[in-house]
Design an enzyme around this catalytic site. Structure first.
Site, PDB file in Angstrom:
ATOM      1  N   HIS A   1       9.796   1.891  -0.908  1.00 59.83           N
ATOM      2  CA  HIS A   1       9.548   3.088  -0.091  1.00 59.83           C
ATOM      3  C   HIS A   1       9.975   2.871   1.353  1.00 59.83           C
ATOM      4  O   HIS A   1       9.778   1.800   1.930  1.00 59.83           O
ATOM      5  CB  HIS A   1       8.097   3.562  -0.207  1.00 59.83           C
TER       6      HIS A   1
ATOM      7  N   GLU B   1       5.398   7.137   0.676  1.00 62.90           N
ATOM      8  CA  GLU B   1       4.512   6.526  -0.321  1.00 62.90           C
ATOM      9  C   GLU B   1       3.112   6.342   0.239  1.00 62.90           C
ATOM     10  O   GLU B   1       2.113   6.541  -0.453  1.00 62.90           O
ATOM     11  CB  GLU B   1       5.091   5.180  -0.771  1.00 62.90           C
TER      12      GLU B   1
END
Length: 472
Positions: free
Chosen positions: A281, A327
């Site tokens: 992420h 995320e």
């Protein structure tokens, strides 16, 4: 689902290094190519330079901030410079949370300042803060068991301590205090909640991380104490005198923002619509520079994909490297990616998905959730990974967080398990910086991801589908 008869496994392990494996769909040339990728990465990859670039040129990149946009532009430019066949953005929309000031101090009986950090998503205190007596609880369960109304006008304090493990399994039992502490404290009438940081560090900084509210429960401020300050507060409480605390937090949740998943592909030569995904992420929390969480995951998977792209012949299937958006505050990037594939009917085309989001420690195990008929492929991949100190384990493991949403829809997964012994010393803190990363450890991980992605994309074996758990 992942267990195979011992005789089959033993037969696979006994094969010569370059032999074809029955049921793997891989021949000697495939294995030789994978070993070449492995050995080139170990000699030195681009991963550390990529993480250095991200942390130096962009730095902390909390979702929805100007640095988020710079990170997206950085990732797109890097994918293009690394020679990926196709580079594109996919929109991901979410609310924006902004941190302001955060202060805490004990007013009585022993006045002292405390080091705190607001939890992601928390509301702020009223102007000037709140002052109240502290009521301590050993863990979330103890708080949940408190009588209704018993914390009216008080500040709840949850003191549970996270336990250190190589595989990070101490996180699950501890993190509920962060995620749900504000809801449980508010149900009992509390004005605010403070928790011991969910981390294993003894340094004097707080570990942030997202928390959640429920629509039917009043929203109260939530913050994490540094672990030494949690000890200090516990020592005060243990003396039996009322402990009075002032908490002053300025935070704000603003309107929606659209960021992007950034995607680079090495297109498959025969089956381009079947994909193997790896990634990490792109966002981070705002305190450190997001080196281990998750600059490392982004950098090493980019580097692995680029190595595959340098081969004279592309693998059969497409290798897709994904730098997921946001995320940290709710898996927004992973959820958006899965939803888009489901809407397009593309879940069956996802042959294998893996993610690096557990720091920068060396990989020690390969695990997978695939159809049993595809297990010989995993075993063969494991044989190529074995010289890296990676064992193949037929049980256990789980997909990464951003991979989780597509796995929930039936997509197969693999896990390259990292040594996370010290990961939670730095996780979600100001100490998440580049100096915590060993470049050679990153090279080992690049080697592992390149082998995994290449062989999973090169085989003609279908990895099947994993059982979808019924909704609760």
């Amino acid at each position: 689902m992942r267990l195979l008869p011992c005789l089959i496994a033993a037969a696979l392990l006994a094969l010569p290094a370059h032999a074809s494996t029955p049921g793997s769909g891989l021949d000697a040339a495939d294995i030789a190519a994978a070993e070449g990728l492995r050995d080139r990465a170990i000699q030195g990859s681009q991963a550390w330079a990529l993480v250095e670039s991200l942390t130096t040129e962009v730095g902390p990149r909390i979702a929805g901030s100007p640095a988020d946009a710079r990170a997206v532009a950085w990732a797109k430019a890097k994918f293009e410079a690394l020679g990926f066949d196709k580079v594109y953005l996919e929109p991901v929309t979410f609310p924006v949370w902004v941190r302001g000031h955060e202060r805490a101090e004990v007013l009585a009986p022993f006045p002292q300042p405390l080091v705190i950090t607001a939890l992601g998503g928390s509301v702020g205190t009223p102007a000037g803060g709140v002052e109240a007596e502290v009521v301590a609880f050993a863990d979330l369960a103890a708080l949940s068991a408190a009588p209704e109304g018993s914390l009216k006008g008080k500040i709840a304090y949850i003191s549970n301590r996270m336990v250190r493990f190589k595989d990070g399994r101490g996180y699950g039992p501890a993190v509920g205090a962060r995620a749900n502490g504000a809801v449980e404290a508010a149900k009992k009438g509390a004005l605010a909640v403070v928790i011991r940081s969910i981390g294993t560090s003894n340094d004097r900084f707080g570990h942030t991380g997202t928390m959640r509210y429920l629509p039917e429960v009043p929203r109260i401020p939530a913050a994490a104490l540094s672990n030494p300050d949690a000890d200090l507060l516990s020592h005060m409480v243990q003396r039996g005198q009322p402990v009075r605390l002032r908490l002053d937090i300025a935070t704000e949740t603003r309107g929606d923002y659209t960021s992007h998943n950034v995607i680079g592909e090495i297109r498959g030569r025969d089956l381009p619509d079947e994909v193997v995904t790896i990634g990490g992420h792109l966002d981070s929390w705002d305190q450190g520079t997001g080196a281990i969480d998750d600059g490392a995951g982004v950098g090493l998977t980019m580097a692995a994909g680029a190595l595959i792209g340098e081969l004279e012949r592309a693998p059969r299937r497409t290798v897709r490297v994904i730098a997921y958006a946001n995320e940290e505050q709710g898996l927004y990037g992973g959820k958006a990616y899965a939803a888009a594939r489901a809407a397009a009917g593309q879940i069956p085309g996802h042959q294998l998905s893996a993610e690096s989001d557990f720091g920068a420690g060396r990989i020690y195990a390969l695990r997978a959730g695939v159809d049993p008929a595809a297990w010989p492929v995993i075993e063969r991949i494991g044989q190529v990974l074995a010289p890296l100190g990676i064992a193949t384990e037929a049980t256990g493991g789980s997909p990464g967080p951003d991979v989780g949403p597509i796995v929930a829809l039936g997509a197969p997964w693999a896990q390259l398990a990292q040594d996370g012994t010290d990961y939670f010393d730095y996780h979600h803190t100001a100490n998440d910086t580049l100096d915590k990363i060993d470049p050679k450890a990153l090279d080992q991980q690049v080697a592992a991801y390149a082998v995994l992605a290449y062989l999973a994309a090169e085989t003609d074996v279908d990895f099947g589908a994993v059982p979808v758990k019924p909704a609760n």
